[in-house]
Design a protein around this motif. Structure first.
Motif, short mmCIF file in Angstrom:
data_model
loop_
_atom_site.label_atom_id
_atom_site.label_comp_id
_atom_site.label_asym_id
_atom_site.label_seq_id
_atom_site.Cartn_x
_atom_site.Cartn_y
_atom_site.Cartn_z
N LYS A 223 -105.68 -0.06 -23.26
CA LYS A 223 -105.65 0.93 -22.19
C LYS A 223 -104.95 0.39 -20.96
CE LYS A 223 -110.16 0.17 -19.97
NZ LYS A 223 -111.38 0.83 -19.52
N ILE A 224 -104.45 1.34 -20.18
CA ILE A 224 -103.96 1.07 -18.84
C ILE A 224 -105.04 1.64 -17.93
CG2 ILE A 224 -102.12 1.40 -17.15
CD1 ILE A 224 -100.26 2.06 -19.55
N HIS A 225 -105.74 0.78 -17.23
CA HIS A 225 -106.92 1.18 -16.48
C HIS A 225 -106.58 1.51 -15.03
CE1 HIS A 225 -111.22 1.53 -15.92
NE2 HIS A 225 -111.08 0.86 -14.78
N ARG A 226 -106.80 2.77 -14.67
CA ARG A 226 -106.63 3.25 -13.29
C ARG A 226 -105.20 3.07 -12.79
NH1 ARG A 226 -111.25 4.63 -10.62
NH2 ARG A 226 -110.17 4.27 -8.66
N VAL B 14 -101.89 8.85 -27.28
CA VAL B 14 -102.80 8.32 -26.28
C VAL B 14 -103.70 9.44 -25.75
CG1 VAL B 14 -101.36 6.38 -25.52
CG2 VAL B 14 -101.08 8.62 -24.43
N GLN B 15 -104.82 9.02 -25.22
CA GLN B 15 -105.72 9.91 -24.51
C GLN B 15 -105.56 9.62 -23.02
OE1 GLN B 15 -109.98 9.08 -24.80
NE2 GLN B 15 -110.34 11.29 -25.01
N ILE B 16 -105.48 10.67 -22.22
CA ILE B 16 -105.38 10.55 -20.77
C ILE B 16 -106.69 11.05 -20.18
CG2 ILE B 16 -104.06 11.14 -18.70
CD1 ILE B 16 -102.42 9.75 -20.99
N VAL B 17 -107.32 10.23 -19.35
CA VAL B 17 -108.57 10.60 -18.69
C VAL B 17 -108.30 10.59 -17.19
CG1 VAL B 17 -110.99 9.97 -18.37
CG2 VAL B 17 -109.85 9.47 -20.54
N GLY C 74 -111.71 14.86 -13.95
CA GLY C 74 -112.47 14.82 -15.19
C GLY C 74 -111.73 15.34 -16.41
N GLU C 75 -110.49 15.80 -16.26
CA GLU C 75 -109.72 16.30 -17.40
C GLU C 75 -109.47 15.19 -18.41
OE1 GLU C 75 -108.68 19.26 -18.29
OE2 GLU C 75 -108.83 20.45 -16.45
N ARG C 76 -109.45 15.58 -19.68
CA ARG C 76 -109.10 14.67 -20.78
C ARG C 76 -108.10 15.41 -21.65
NH1 ARG C 76 -112.49 10.58 -22.59
NH2 ARG C 76 -114.15 10.05 -21.16
N LEU C 77 -107.07 14.70 -22.08
CA LEU C 77 -106.08 15.31 -22.96
C LEU C 77 -105.45 14.25 -23.83
CD1 LEU C 77 -102.77 15.00 -21.80
CD2 LEU C 77 -104.07 15.86 -19.85
N GLU C 78 -104.82 14.69 -24.91
CA GLU C 78 -104.10 13.79 -25.80
C GLU C 78 -102.63 14.17 -25.79
OE1 GLU C 78 -105.98 14.24 -29.60
OE2 GLU C 78 -107.51 12.76 -29.11
N THR C 79 -101.77 13.16 -25.87
CA THR C 79 -100.33 13.36 -25.92
C THR C 79 -99.71 12.11 -26.53
OG1 THR C 79 -98.41 14.11 -24.65
CG2 THR C 79 -99.88 12.54 -23.56
N TYR C 80 -98.41 11.98 -26.39
CA TYR C 80 -97.73 10.78 -26.90
C TYR C 80 -96.89 10.18 -25.78
CZ TYR C 80 -93.70 13.90 -27.19
OH TYR C 80 -92.71 14.78 -26.87
N VAL C 81 -96.52 8.91 -25.96
CA VAL C 81 -95.86 8.15 -24.90
C VAL C 81 -94.34 8.18 -25.04
CG1 VAL C 81 -95.58 5.83 -23.90
CG2 VAL C 81 -97.83 6.61 -24.68
N ILE C 82 -93.67 8.37 -23.91
CA ILE C 82 -92.22 8.21 -23.79
C ILE C 82 -92.00 7.00 -22.88
CG2 ILE C 82 -90.11 9.15 -22.80
CD1 ILE C 82 -91.04 11.89 -23.58
N ILE D 211 -105.52 9.38 -10.17
CA ILE D 211 -105.72 8.13 -10.90
C ILE D 211 -106.17 8.48 -12.31
CG2 ILE D 211 -106.99 5.95 -11.00
CD1 ILE D 211 -105.05 6.22 -8.59
N VAL D 212 -105.47 7.92 -13.30
CA VAL D 212 -105.79 8.20 -14.70
C VAL D 212 -105.98 6.89 -15.47
CG1 VAL D 212 -104.58 10.42 -14.72
CG2 VAL D 212 -103.37 8.35 -15.45
N ILE D 213 -106.64 7.02 -16.61
CA ILE D 213 -106.75 5.92 -17.56
C ILE D 213 -106.02 6.38 -18.82
CG2 ILE D 213 -108.32 4.49 -18.93
CD1 ILE D 213 -110.47 5.10 -16.77
N VAL D 214 -105.14 5.54 -19.35
CA VAL D 214 -104.39 5.83 -20.56
C VAL D 214 -104.99 4.97 -21.66
CG1 VAL D 214 -102.12 5.82 -21.65
CG2 VAL D 214 -102.31 6.26 -19.19
N ILE D 215 -105.53 5.62 -22.70
CA ILE D 215 -106.27 4.91 -23.75
C ILE D 215 -105.60 5.15 -25.10
CG2 ILE D 215 -108.50 4.61 -24.87
CD1 ILE D 215 -109.69 6.16 -22.41
N SER D 216 -105.45 4.08 -25.89
CA SER D 216 -104.96 4.23 -27.27
C SER D 216 -106.03 3.72 -28.22
CB SER D 216 -103.65 3.48 -27.48
OG SER D 216 -103.85 2.09 -27.43
#
Length: 115
Positions: free
Chosen positions: A9-12, A44-47, A52-60, A84-89
């Protein structure tokens, strides 16, 4: 048996752009991707910490050293620039492999740079 586990993850990290009229995905500075062991086209999941939104997408892959974190397409409606988001794989692996697996976590600074 295989299970899905937290891989990295990329945290914050700060959202620098939101481009509604785009095919869709998240554009991430290549330095951030490398630090978090995330590759182009990876799911990845974006938080979103702010709403509080959560979504899934892919990385460019974004320009190296630019600090870019841009939500594209419909995902742009889920963020505001400056959020501020957290990117989680995640990864799928055997139960036994998962017991010893160590995820990678990147902690960028307020300018989306790895220190």
């Amino acid at each position: 048996m295989n299970i899905e586990v937290f891989k990295s993850k990329i945290h914050r990290v700060k959202v620098t752009q939101a481009e509604l009229h785009y095919v869709g995905s998240i554009t991430i500075d290549e330095d951030l991707m490398d630090a978090a062991n995330i590759i182009e086209n990876e799911k990845v999941q974006i938080v979103n910490i702010n709403n509080g939104e959560r979504l899934e997408t892919y990385v460019i892959k974004g320009e190296r050293g630019s600090g870019v974190v841009c939500l594209n397409g419909p995902a742009a409606r889920k963020v505001q620039v400056g959020d501020i988001v957290i990117v989680i794989s995640y990864a799928t692996m055997s139960f036994e492999e998962a017991k010893n697996f160590q995820p990678t976590v990147a902690f960028p600074d307020e300018n989306n740079r790895i220190v």
